[in-house]
Design an enzyme around this catalytic site. Sequence first.
Site: not given
Length: 311
Positions: A236, A266, A113
Amino acid sequence: MQHAGIWGIGSFVEGREVTNTELEKTLDTNDEWIRTRTGIERRVFAEDDVNTSDMAYYSAIEALNDAELNAEELDMILVATVTPDYPFPSVSSLLQERLGAEKAAAMDISAACAGFIYGLATAEQFIKTGMYKHILVIGSEKLSKVTDMKDRNTAVLFGDGAGAAVVGPVEKDKGFLSFELGSDGSGAMHIRQDPQLIMNGREVFKFAVRQMGESSIHVVEKAGLTKDDVDFLVPHQANIRIMEAARERLDLPKDKMAVTVQKYGNTSSSSVPIALVEELKNGKIKDGDLVVMVGFGSGLVWGATAMRWGR
Ligand code: COA
């Protein structure tokens, strides 16, 4: 040294929208739990015939148009992904051919990520030294391929999508001012693919809350600035509670942080560029703004940058 910044951006999030209520039908979970623990209300799963390289391609076309650059002018393509179409060849090579980016070098980056920030930092180095001029950096993920839809600990969290940025030379006081990249492999087993996604949520949560805030502060200080100078935060998009902790470390008001986690969940390496695209469209980021982008993920890894928006 030549300064580098972002010339243009693009994103792609299309497919089947899956609400929390829909997940209730197949999992021992509920909308209230998911919303209060994560901030997620729905996510988008790409269609079966749309793979990571397809999403990367659509976001790339948008970014190239935004940058007013032809694919033939690209010197390099960097795709950050943990869900490539194949272990090899790279998504970047597939993309290089499809875009007709004939002179571009191509490689994928595996930093989960934080991959998009790792990609930006890598691109900046090539531009700073003068080796390359135009670099396409993409985060693209089809996490629905590797998520175990029977595991309520992970199935509710992730979605698919892609975001792209064309990185190029910018004026001296614009673009990337500082970066921080890091890794702590002692937490490597906390999120892994074996063969599907497995996660120790509590451990990742503790790490993320600490690291997102610290890295954000570090890049601001490295740029010779203070948190009062920060105009906007693009974190993020893993969990609203983790994002809020980072925002509070920077003493920023709520409307100074990008939030798309409620719509997309996500999306790993693509979450930062997707959120960036949305907030630029919303007019939340203006020329000259000091923008902090920060990510964390499997590795465990983290990455952050402070940048002055504009070219
Ligand atoms: N629905 C309902 N209950 C769930 C659930 C779900 N989807 N997932 C887990 N639970 C349960 C757990 O089994 C646990 O039950 P128990 O107490 O009987 O064992 C309970 O909810 C509480 O779990 P806990 O881990 O304390 O919740 P939490 O507040 O830490 O939230 C996460 C869980 C996963 C949302 C949170 O830890 C998190 O976001 N971690 C970071 C994950 C992340 O960002 N990963 C990606 C990194 S890039």
